[in-house]
Motif scaffolding. Structure first.
Motif, PDB file in Angstrom:
ATOM      1  N   GLY A   1       3.318  12.050  14.929  1.00  0.00           N
ATOM      2  CA  GLY A   1       3.964  11.436  13.783  1.00  0.00           C
ATOM      3  C   GLY A   1       3.334  11.895  12.484  1.00  0.00           C
ATOM      4  O   GLY A   1       2.257  12.485  12.468  1.00  0.00           O
ATOM      5  N   PHE A   2       4.027  11.601  11.391  1.00  0.00           N
ATOM      6  CA  PHE A   2       3.543  11.934  10.055  1.00  0.00           C
ATOM      7  C   PHE A   2       3.734  10.742   9.141  1.00  0.00           C
ATOM      8  O   PHE A   2       4.699  10.001   9.279  1.00  0.00           O
ATOM      9  CB  PHE A   2       4.322  13.126   9.476  1.00  0.00           C
ATOM     10  N   HIS A   3       2.811  10.580   8.212  1.00  0.00           N
ATOM     11  CA  HIS A   3       2.945   9.589   7.158  1.00  0.00           C
ATOM     12  C   HIS A   3       2.832  10.325   5.832  1.00  0.00           C
ATOM     13  O   HIS A   3       1.984  11.201   5.678  1.00  0.00           O
ATOM     14  CB  HIS A   3       1.844   8.528   7.252  1.00  0.00           C
ATOM     15  N   VAL A   4       3.687   9.960   4.880  1.00  0.00           N
ATOM     16  CA  VAL A   4       3.655  10.539   3.541  1.00  0.00           C
ATOM     17  C   VAL A   4       3.290   9.407   2.585  1.00  0.00           C
ATOM     18  O   VAL A   4       3.968   8.387   2.541  1.00  0.00           O
ATOM     19  CB  VAL A   4       5.017  11.153   3.151  1.00  0.00           C
ATOM     20  N   TYR A   5       2.201   9.580   1.833  1.00  0.00           N
ATOM     21  CA  TYR A   5       1.665   8.551   0.941  1.00  0.00           C
ATOM     22  C   TYR A   5       1.875   8.936  -0.515  1.00  0.00           C
ATOM     23  O   TYR A   5       1.865  10.121  -0.851  1.00  0.00           O
ATOM     24  CB  TYR A   5       0.155   8.405   1.138  1.00  0.00           C
ATOM     25  N   CYS A   6       1.996   7.930  -1.367  1.00  0.00           N
ATOM     26  CA  CYS A   6       1.982   8.182  -2.804  1.00  0.00           C
ATOM     27  C   CYS A   6       1.341   6.998  -3.520  1.00  0.00           C
ATOM     28  O   CYS A   6       1.395   5.863  -3.042  1.00  0.00           O
ATOM     29  CB  CYS A   6       3.370   8.475  -3.346  1.00  0.00           C
ATOM     30  N   GLU A   7       0.713   7.309  -4.652  1.00  0.00           N
ATOM     31  CA  GLU A   7       0.095   6.294  -5.517  1.00  0.00           C
ATOM     32  C   GLU A   7       0.222   6.764  -6.955  1.00  0.00           C
ATOM     33  O   GLU A   7       0.073   7.953  -7.230  1.00  0.00           O
ATOM     34  CB  GLU A   7      -1.402   6.141  -5.217  1.00  0.00           C
ATOM     35  N   PRO A   8       0.452   5.847  -7.877  1.00  0.00           N
ATOM     36  CA  PRO A   8       0.452   6.242  -9.294  1.00  0.00           C
ATOM     37  C   PRO A   8      -0.934   6.733  -9.707  1.00  0.00           C
ATOM     38  O   PRO A   8      -1.946   6.236  -9.222  1.00  0.00           O
ATOM     39  CB  PRO A   8       0.796   4.941 -10.028  1.00  0.00           C
ATOM     40  N   VAL A   9      -0.979   7.711 -10.590  1.00  0.00           N
ATOM     41  CA  VAL A   9      -2.258   8.219 -11.084  1.00  0.00           C
ATOM     42  C   VAL A   9      -2.985   7.128 -11.868  1.00  0.00           C
ATOM     43  O   VAL A   9      -4.171   6.894 -11.667  1.00  0.00           O
ATOM     44  CB  VAL A   9      -2.044   9.472 -11.965  1.00  0.00           C
ATOM     45  N   ALA A  10      -2.268   6.451 -12.750  1.00  0.00           N
ATOM     46  CA  ALA A  10      -2.845   5.350 -13.526  1.00  0.00           C
ATOM     47  C   ALA A  10      -2.393   4.037 -12.867  1.00  0.00           C
ATOM     48  O   ALA A  10      -1.198   3.749 -12.823  1.00  0.00           O
ATOM     49  CB  ALA A  10      -2.376   5.409 -14.970  1.00  0.00           C
ATOM     50  N   PRO A  11      -3.321   3.278 -12.324  1.00  0.00           N
ATOM     51  CA  PRO A  11      -2.942   2.035 -11.629  1.00  0.00           C
ATOM     52  C   PRO A  11      -2.146   1.084 -12.518  1.00  0.00           C
ATOM     53  O   PRO A  11      -2.406   0.968 -13.710  1.00  0.00           O
ATOM     54  CB  PRO A  11      -4.286   1.412 -11.259  1.00  0.00           C
ATOM     55  N   THR A  12      -1.185   0.451 -11.924  1.00  0.00           N
ATOM     56  CA  THR A  12      -0.334  -0.495 -12.628  1.00  0.00           C
ATOM     57  C   THR A  12       0.077  -1.587 -11.644  1.00  0.00           C
ATOM     58  O   THR A  12       0.069  -1.370 -10.440  1.00  0.00           O
ATOM     59  CB  THR A  12       0.905   0.228 -13.214  1.00  0.00           C
ATOM     60  N   LYS A  13       0.403  -2.764 -12.165  1.00  0.00           N
ATOM     61  CA  LYS A  13       0.725  -3.888 -11.277  1.00  0.00           C
ATOM     62  C   LYS A  13       2.047  -3.702 -10.556  1.00  0.00           C
ATOM     63  O   LYS A  13       2.163  -3.940  -9.371  1.00  0.00           O
ATOM     64  CB  LYS A  13       0.751  -5.200 -12.073  1.00  0.00           C
ATOM     65  N   LYS A  14       3.066  -3.303 -11.278  1.00  0.00           N
ATOM     66  CA  LYS A  14       4.394  -3.182 -10.674  1.00  0.00           C
ATOM     67  C   LYS A  14       4.922  -1.770 -10.912  1.00  0.00           C
ATOM     68  O   LYS A  14       5.068  -1.346 -12.045  1.00  0.00           O
ATOM     69  CB  LYS A  14       5.339  -4.214 -11.282  1.00  0.00           C
ATOM     70  N   TRP A  15       5.182  -1.060  -9.826  1.00  0.00           N
ATOM     71  CA  TRP A  15       5.697   0.292  -9.917  1.00  0.00           C
ATOM     72  C   TRP A  15       6.667   0.546  -8.775  1.00  0.00           C
ATOM     73  O   TRP A  15       6.667  -0.144  -7.764  1.00  0.00           O
ATOM     74  CB  TRP A  15       4.570   1.322  -9.892  1.00  0.00           C
TER      75      TRP A  15
END
Length: 149
Positions: free
Chosen positions: A51-65
């Protein structure tokens, strides 16, 4: 008709020594930044599945994205054969898209390993984003007045 700008990112990773991956273990890629978002993916071994998982995160943390995407995942084989899957997914509270039953482990060994390594490509098309902040590069505060205008 005015053409629309599409945000597309292509990620590629060669997972080394996948043949020795134990059941329940995973091999991650490194984070890569595209369009103010960090991306990575990993390969995971389940009993007889890969299996594969694809992750993402905002560069600048924010509460709601929110990041609405279309992701095409491709594994490239020895003879330039490939297997592909595509899905639309909305990253929000959950920062990972899972393809848990992507490929049978036996088929991966037979058709897709190249010298024990697995070549994986992900094409990410960003459809919509909400709440992403840009990371500040420089701060021109009073403490920096000697080097700024």
């Amino acid at each position: 008709m005015v053409p629309q700008f599409k945000k597309e990112a292509e990620l590629k990773h060669v997972f080394k020594n996948v043949i020795s991956l134990r059941v329940g273990a995973n091999l991650p890629s490194k984070w890569e930044e595209r369009f103010n978002v960090k991306w990575k993916f990993d390969v995971r071994r389940y009993n007889n599945l890969l299996g594969f998982h694809v992750y993402c995160e905002p560069v600048a943390p924010t509460k709601k994205w929110l990041i609405r995407t279309k992701i095409q995942l491709k594994v490239v084989g020895r003879n330039k054969d490939h297997i592909t899957v595509a899905e639309e997914f909305c990253y929000e509270d959950n920062n990972q898209l899972a393809f848990d039953d992507f490929l049978e482990y036996e088929n991966m060994e037979k058709d897709y390993l190249v010298n024990g390594d697995l070549i994986v490509e992900a094409k990410v098309t960003i459809i919509e984003t909400t709440g992403l902040k840009k990371e500040k590069i420089r701060k021109f505060a009073e403490s920096k007045k000697d080097v700024s205008d």
